[in-house]
Each structure stands twice: as structure tokens, then as C-alpha cells.
Scaffold this active site. Structure first.
Site, PDB file in Angstrom:
ATOM      1  N   GLU A  61       0.792  -1.221   0.000  1.00  0.00           N
ATOM      2  CA  GLU A  61       0.000   0.000   0.000  1.00  0.00           C
ATOM      3  C   GLU A  61       0.833   1.285   0.000  1.00  0.00           C
ATOM      4  OE1 GLU A  61      -0.741  -2.673   1.755  1.00  0.00           O
ATOM      5  OE2 GLU A  61      -2.778  -3.228   1.172  1.00  0.00           O
ATOM      6  N   HIS A 130     -10.728  -5.080   9.471  1.00  0.00           N
ATOM      7  CA  HIS A 130     -11.300  -4.902   8.142  1.00  0.00           C
ATOM      8  C   HIS A 130     -12.719  -4.351   8.228  1.00  0.00           C
ATOM      9  CE1 HIS A 130      -7.994  -7.704   7.435  1.00  0.00           C
ATOM     10  NE2 HIS A 130      -8.004  -7.323   6.178  1.00  0.00           N
TER      11      HIS A 130
END
Lengths: 332, 459
Positions: A61, A130
Site C-alpha cells: 500500500e 477490516h
């Protein structure tokens, strides 16, 4: 003319239309090409635009968001896909130190026309890492715009505006709403940033909801209307810039407000909006502005527990009743 | 210079270290900074460096051994053959490595020389060192001993208190036994790692008490961290009451009634007294819906009241910066050619209020009347005939030594400018019938805002 479309398809259309319109627009991120993201939002794009404009990256990322920031500085319009909003923590420097500040620190020479699309929302049984809703984190940073679509219609119009914006924009889609359908015009449209939408008119209390919390507010309003309480529901649509005027105007009319956002309640979006209402409509308030947000705990994995941590229409309606009846909210 | 190698204290709560491996063998030549051995604690494995050059000798603990913190496990000698008698297994500790250079002659009890016979000889026992309590702490202020020489102590008994930059901590003895030696005095600042006490297993035949250093005695009194709390409850500050607020908020119980901001505003605008609701026993908190009841109570209350005149007056005060208008007046005179300050005041006060067509301005004892156009153009303000009837009077008392005025309502509403410092007090007085509450509030706040920043008016 409009037709019913899922939020997922609306986002896909927005990106495809903008990629056709502007050859400098491209996509990158994890599983954006062949897989079309885990939520299948981007399916079909790599077939139309090829792997040169729909770029799969490794699990990295900070790396690929950094690439997007650099690409944006040098004349392209990247849409960088962050698979889960929770991964924002990984890209804080690229986003908040680089993308958000480059225009300012270069004296206007380097702008970053980048869109970071990611998601938020709990109750998908995805556990604490998440399931977070981290919009407050980026809305806090000057230089970043933050959009929170509440339906397919908003998702498409806000995405197209974001892609054309010359500054970094973070779009949070609720990962539980991808299959929700809403009327979306056939013809092209854009939704300007900083314009709230009044989703339902009412005179007794203002319910301000973001993203999927607009649905929560609408359901609460429906329940309240049966009891003779008329609730106005407003969707700010963008947190930055925030359409204070519409919010203040509504609260001056209703004298009461509840703010609902799925981020944690502490130090969050709801607190910011409540504070602004307090600053600008204090003498019109007939009750304290209340906040609803995710419970201040890591999102539980247990479904039974997870469902308890998010705002519900029932809880919002109950609070609205209390406010409208003029009951004491807190100890004097 | 020969010196001892001890097991260092690497953690806050560490009392032994596990020797993982020696990096030097007995007899090896070592330079300052060379890695001598590795030690494992609860959290980490660390390398321990030599504090000086020489030869490693007298190694008493092998790899794999668990050694109490502070215990001497080797020497750095001048020659590989200089194997001075190693200290006894639980012998007195030496100086901590990181303080070996700067501790001078008074290097603590563990000096390697054969035990001297005399007053300075230290009893045998386990050494207690000044602990490292902070990341970058290199000394600790010994606040107080909790045990006296000869006292029996348990390992968990508090032996002393030490103050660091951040806190005062109590430190346990760490060993069962008797206090055989106290090697620092309360008030002394002692380098970390330095042995400051010895706990002997048996009751000592004699005890040793001395200072850690020859330095002048440090200020012995520990800081008093808890100054006496003022016993009298602080008086609640006078609650500032907005000058425009006619509401007496003293409820029946003497407390401020609980009311929503909206109701307070509405009550303020209508001149209603919220405490009437409280005195009537109406349940709190009050909301906008209670306004009708409040109006009714107010009417009932006012009927027998003897002073309708006072109730029908309005007096509102606002503040503005004096400098804003002064600078604007200079500019208007020099650049725009409008030299009459009184005309400017009339224009600023009446703009936006179409009912105010004629404004009288009293300055320095002289009254002039102005006709104000509805266009807001200040240059369009013209002097009117002396017999024109003003809709508003501006009494300009700037520079006079008046801080505020309360003159009561007059035939026309009066705006008074007072104050001779940086702040102007602007007071509007009128009969209640002259202006609606909303209008009065707007007139005053608009005017004060324009005085603050007259350029806003032009925009």
C-alpha cells in the site's frame, strides 16, 4: 431517464466514463485488474482499458499510493484503490504528508489530482482490522477532500467530480452497500462537492447521516412519522468541504439535531458537525445535539456483538423521541 | 586501568541476567567498546561492551549462567596474567559500566583491592544499586531510606525512594536479609548502577553508613509535590450576564433554570422572565414549547406590577473597536472627500433600516440632523433642516470620561457612543414600542459591526 443500478455498477460506470473522457485517468491497486476488486466493483475495466491503465500492484500500500501521488504530480489522474479503509494506516505518510501538502508546500506548483477510493462500514463479519470507518482520520487533515456516497446515485456523481478535481480526494464507499440499488440517470451528471442533499423534509428534528447512516436516518424518520414526529434527513455527501449552510438552515428550522456516522463516536465526524451546529445555531437549539457513531471498541468479530456496535434506526428514533418530548438528556 | 565487569541492569524490574555467550575469552586483549558478552533479559538480548582497554581476566560466570544484576563476573586487567582474586560469588558489586569513568575515587564498595581492614571495609552481602527508571536517566535522587542499618528486610520491602525527572518511585530491597550498609544519604543524586546498599544474609556484626560522594550535600529536602490544597471552596466566579439580557435567571430555588438556548433567546427577545416558569413549578428543562405558558405567566405577573414604564424600556449595549471607525473617518476625509464624521455615523447607523430616514447626531453639545438615503451610499447622507423630526438620535460621547450610560427611554431612540480607550461602548435605549426586539437587536449589532469594520459597509 433513470434506471435502478447497484452502487457497485455506478462506481464502475463513473470510472469507465471518466477513463474514456480523459486518457490521463488510470487505475491502480491490489486486484483491480483481473479480479476487479474483492467486491467486483471494477469488473470489466481491464478488458476495455488494458493493463496499461488498470494496473495490478503487489501488496504494498505505501508503495502504490506513493506511485499514485507521484504520477498525479506529473500530469496524470490516478485512481488508487485501497482494498479496505483499514489500510489507510499504512499510507498515512503518502496521503497526509505528501498528497495533502504538496500543493501548499510547492507554492501551487505541484498539485495532486488523485482519487483514493476505499471503503468503510461494519457488520460484514470481517473483524476489527477490516471493518473500520476511518473518515474522521483523513477529514482532519487540511488538503484532503472527503466524499461519502450514500447511494448509487451519489457514488457515481461524486466519483466523477472527484476524478476531475485537481486535488486529492478520498472516497469512502460502504462495503455493505455495493449491491444496493438506486435510481441513476442515464445521462451524464456530476454532484458538486460541498452540497448536502435533503433526503427527506421535516420540521421537528434534523437527522444528519453519512453514507449508509442516511438509510438508518431515513428508517428512523419513517418510524417517527407514524408517531407524528416529522424528521428532516440530510446527507452532507462530502465531509470536506462540508455544506454548513444547509445543515444550519435545517437546524434553525427544527431546533433539534442528531448526527450519525459509522466512525467511532469519540473525536469523530459527528462531534465536528455537532460542534459547528452549536457554534452557528446555538440560539436556535431547543435540545442538545446528539451523536451516534460506532461504539468505541474494536469492531467485534462475533456477529451478535458486532451488530450492537453500530447505530440502528431504532436507537436513533428513540433518541429523537426523547429530544422531541423535551425530556432531560443528561443530568442537570 | 583495571576495572571490574558486572552484570548490568538492563530493565526496570530485572534482577538477574542470563549470559548467552562470551565474545571474548579469558586472556583476550580488549579495546574500549569491544563486545564482551551477550546477556538475555525478559525482553531482549543485548551486547555488553567493555568500558576500557585491557585484558579480560578473572571470568567467574560462564555462558548459560544466570547472574544477579550488579555481580562482578570478570575483570579488565592491565595484563593477561593479572588475575587478581575474583570476587566472591555473591560478592559486593562494582561500579556499573556506564558510570565507571566518572565516578572518581569513590567508586563504590566493590573495589577490587583485597578487603581493606578498617572502617571503610564493607560487609559482605548482596548489592542494591541505584536503578535506571527512565529511558535516558543517568542518576537518581535518593529521597529517603525506609530502612535503617541493621534492620531486617524482606525482598519485597521498600528499601528506599528515588526521584527521577518524571516520578518518585519506591524501590524494593530485592533480597531477604539485613541492611548491612547504606552507601548514600537521602538527598544525594547517585549515578544509576552505583551500589547504594548491601543486604547481608546474616545479621551484620557491624554496619556501614556513608555518603555516596564527597560532593557538597545536595538539598536534602525532597520536593513537596503536594502543596496544601486551599481549604476554602473557591468562590464561583460572578456569572457574566450579557448586557442585553433582561432575563432574571434566578429560579425559585435560587438556581439558574434549565432552559434550552432557543427558549432563552425567545424569552430574551420578548423580555420574558424564565424564573416565572420555575416559580410556577413548571417541570424543567424548559423548551420553546413552554413559551406560551411563559407569556401567560408573564402577563399575570405584570398585571399588578407597578412599574410598567421600566418594563417597557429597552436598553442594549454592544462593544466595538474604536480604531476601526477612527481610521475609516480619516480615510473618508482624505480620500473620499467626506469630512463630516457625524454624517458618516448617521449613514452607518441607518443603513439597512429603511424606517430610519432622519438621524440626529449630537457631538460636542451640538445637534445636527441628517437625511439618510436608502442606497447606503455614505456620500449621499445630507444635512437636513433643523426642524426635521429624527427617527434616531446618535449621542457621540467618544472621548468623554463616560464608560456607559443609562438615561432611560426618550422620545426618539438614542444610540450612545461612549468610551475613550480602544473599545467603544454602543448603547441603544428606547421605549419598548419604538422597535421590535428583533429590530433593536439588529440595529445595534449592525451598527457595532460597522463601527468595528466600516469597510464591510461599503461591500
Amino acid at each position: 431517464m433513470s434506471r435502478e443500478t447497484t452502487l457497485s455498477k455506478a462506481v464502475n460506470e463513473a470510472i469507465a466514463e471518466e477513463m474514456r473522457r480523459d486518457p490521463t485517468v488510470f487505475l491502480l491497486g491490489e486486484d483491480v485488474a483481473e479480479a476487479g476488486t474483492p467486491f467486483k466493483v471494477l469488473s470489466g475495466l481491464v478488458e476495455e482499458f488494458g493493463t496499461g491503465r488498470v494496473i495490478d500492484t503487489p501488496i504494498s500500500e505505501p508503495g502504490f499510493v506513493g506511485i499514485a501521488v507521484g504520477a498525479a504530480m506529473t500530469g496524470t489522474r490516478p485512481i488508487v484503490d485501497l482494498m479496505f479503509g483499514d489500510f489507510l494506516y499504512l499510507v498515512m505518510d503518502q496521503l497526509c504528508n505528501q498528497a495533502a501538502k504538496s500543493y501548499y508546500m510547492s507554492g501551487g506548483k505541484l498539485n495532486v489530482p488523485m482519487v483514493l477510493r476505499t471503503n468503510m462500514g461494519a457488520t460484514r463479519r470481517s473483524a476489527a482490522q477490516h471493518s473500520q470507518s476511518l473518515q474522521a482520520l483523513v477529514a482532519h487533515i487540511p488538503g484532503l477532500k472527503v466524499a461519502m456516497p450514500s447511494s448509487a446515485y451519489e457514488a457515481k456523481g461524486l466519483m466523477k467530480t472527484a476524478i476531475r478535481d485537481d486535488n486529492p480526494v478520498v472516497i469512502f464507499e460502504d462495503k455493505l452497500m455495493y449491491q444496493d440499488k438506486a435510481p441513476v440517470p442515464e445521462e451524464e451528471y456530476l454532484i458538486p462537492f460541498g452540497e448536502a442533499a435533503i433526503k427527506r423534509e421535516g420540521g421537528d428534528i434534523t437527522l444528519i447521516g453519512t453514507s449508509s447512516m442516511v438509510q438508518v436516518a431515513l428508517k428512523a424518520a419513517e418510524a417517527l412519522s407514524a408517531e407524528g414526529i416529522s424528521a428532516e434527513v440530510i446527507d452532507p455527501r462530502t465531509l470536506v468541504p462540508l455544506d454548513e449552510e444547509t445543515l444550519v438552515r435545517s437546524v434553525k428550522k427544527t431546533s433539534r439535531a442528531i448526527v450519525i456516522d459509522e466512525g467511532h463516536r469519540n473525536y469523530g465526524v459527528t462531534g465536528e458537525i455537532a460542534a459547528r451546529l452549536n457554534e452557528r445555531a446555538f440560539y436556535h437549539l431547543d435540545a442538545p445535539v446528539l451523536r451516534f457513531g460506532a461504539m468505541d471498541v474494536p469492531v467485534p468479530f462475533s456477529p451478535a456483538l458486532e451488530d450492537l456496535t453500530v447505530p440502528t434506526p431504532e436507537a436513533v428514533a428513540q433518541a429523537a423521541r426523547t429530544l422531541c418530548r423535551g425530556e432531560l438528556i443528561h443530568a442537570a | 586501568m583495571p576495572h571490574e565487569v558486572i552484570m548490568p541492569a538492563l530493565g526496570m524490574a530485572q534482577d538477574t541476567g542470563h549470559i548467552v555467550a562470551w565474545r571474548k575469552a579469558p586472556g583476550d586483549k580488549v579495546a574500549e567498546g569491544d563486545i564482551l558478552f551477550e546477556v538475555e533479559t525478559d525482553k531482549a538480548t543485548m551486547e555488553v561492551e567493555a568500558q576500557g582497554a585491557g585484558f579480560l581476566t578473572s571470568v567467574t560466570a560462564e555462558a548459560g549462567a544466570d547472574v544477579p544484576v550488579g555481580e562482578v563476573i570478570a575483570r579488565i586487567a592491565d595484563s593477561p596474567d593479572d588475575t587478581a582474586p575474583p570476587p566472591t560469588a555473591n560478592g559486593a558489586a562494582g561500579t556499573a559500566p556506564d558510570t565507571a569513568q566518572d565516578t572518581g575515587q569513590n567508586t563504590g564498595p566493590g573495589a577490587a583491592e583485597p578487603p581493606a581492614v578498617g572502617a571503610d571495609a564493607l560487609p559482605e552481602g548482596a548489592a542494591v544499586i541505584m536503578p535506571t527508571l527512565g529511558m535516558s536517566q543517568d542518576s537518581g535522587l535518593l529521597v529517603a531510606w525506609h530502612k535503617a542499618p541493621g534492620d531486617a528486610v524482606g525482598a519485597d520491602d521498600v528499601l528506599f525512594e528515588v526521584e527521577t525527572d518524571k516520578s518518585v518511585a519506591e524501590v524494593a530491597a530485592g533480597h531477604d536479609g539485613y541492611v548491612a550498609a547504606l552507601l548514600a544519604e537521602a538527598g544525594e543524586d547517585v549515578p544509576t548502577g552505583r551500589t547504594i546498599a548491601i543486604i547481608s544474609a546474616e545479621a551484620p556484626e557491624r554496619t556501614v553508613t556513608r555518603r555516596a560522594a564527597d560532593a557538597p550535600e545536595a538539598a536534602a529536602a525532597p520536593k513537596d509535590d503536594a502543596p496544601a490544597v486551599a481549604t476554602a471552596a473557591p468562590q464561583p466566579p460572578d456569572r457574566p450576564i450579557a448586557k442585553t439580557e433582561p432575563v432574571d435567571e434566578t429560579g425559585a430555588s435560587g438556581a439558574r433554570p434549565l432552559a434550552s438556548p432557543k427558549l432563552r433567546r425567545l424569552a430574551l427577545q420578548e423580555g420574558l422572565d424564565l424564573s416565572l416558569l420555575a416559580r410556577a413549578g413548571h417541570p424543567q428543562p424548559f423548551h420553546a414549547r413552554d413559551l406560551d405558558r411563559l407569556r401567560a405567566l408573564s402577563r399575570a405577573d405584570a398585571a399588578p406590577a407597578a412599574a410598567p414604564a421600566a418594563a417597557s424600556a429597552r436598553r442594549l449595549t454592544a462593544e466595538a473597536e474604536a480604531q476601526g471607525f477612527a481610521a475609516f473617518a480619516r480615510w473618508a476625509s482624505e480620500v473620499a472627500g467626506v469630512g463630516d464624521e457625524a454624517a458618516l455615523l448617521a449613514g452607518l447607523a441607518a443603513a439597512g433600516h429603511d424606517d430610519l430616514r432622519c438621524v440626529a447626531v449630537t457631538r460636542f453639545g451640538r445637534t445636527r440632523r441628517y437625511a439618510v438615503p436608502q442606497t447606503r451610499a455614505l456620500s449621499g447622507v445630507t444635512e437636513a433642516a433643523d426642524d426635521a423630526v429624527p427617527d434616531l438620535t446618535i449621542r457621540d460621547l467618544r472621548g468623554a470620561r463616560l464608560a456607559a450610560v443609562e438615561m432611560g427611554p426618550e422620545a426618539t431612540p438614542v444610540l450612545t457612543l461612549a468610551g475613550h480607550g480602544a473599545t467603544l461602548a454602543v448603547t441603544l435605549e428606547c421605549a419598548a414600542g419604538a422597535f421590535e426586539a428583533d429590530t433593536a437587536l439588529a440595529l445595534l449589532t449592525d451598527f457595532a459591526g460597522r463601527l468595528d469594520d466600516p469597510l464591510r459597509h461599503l461591500l
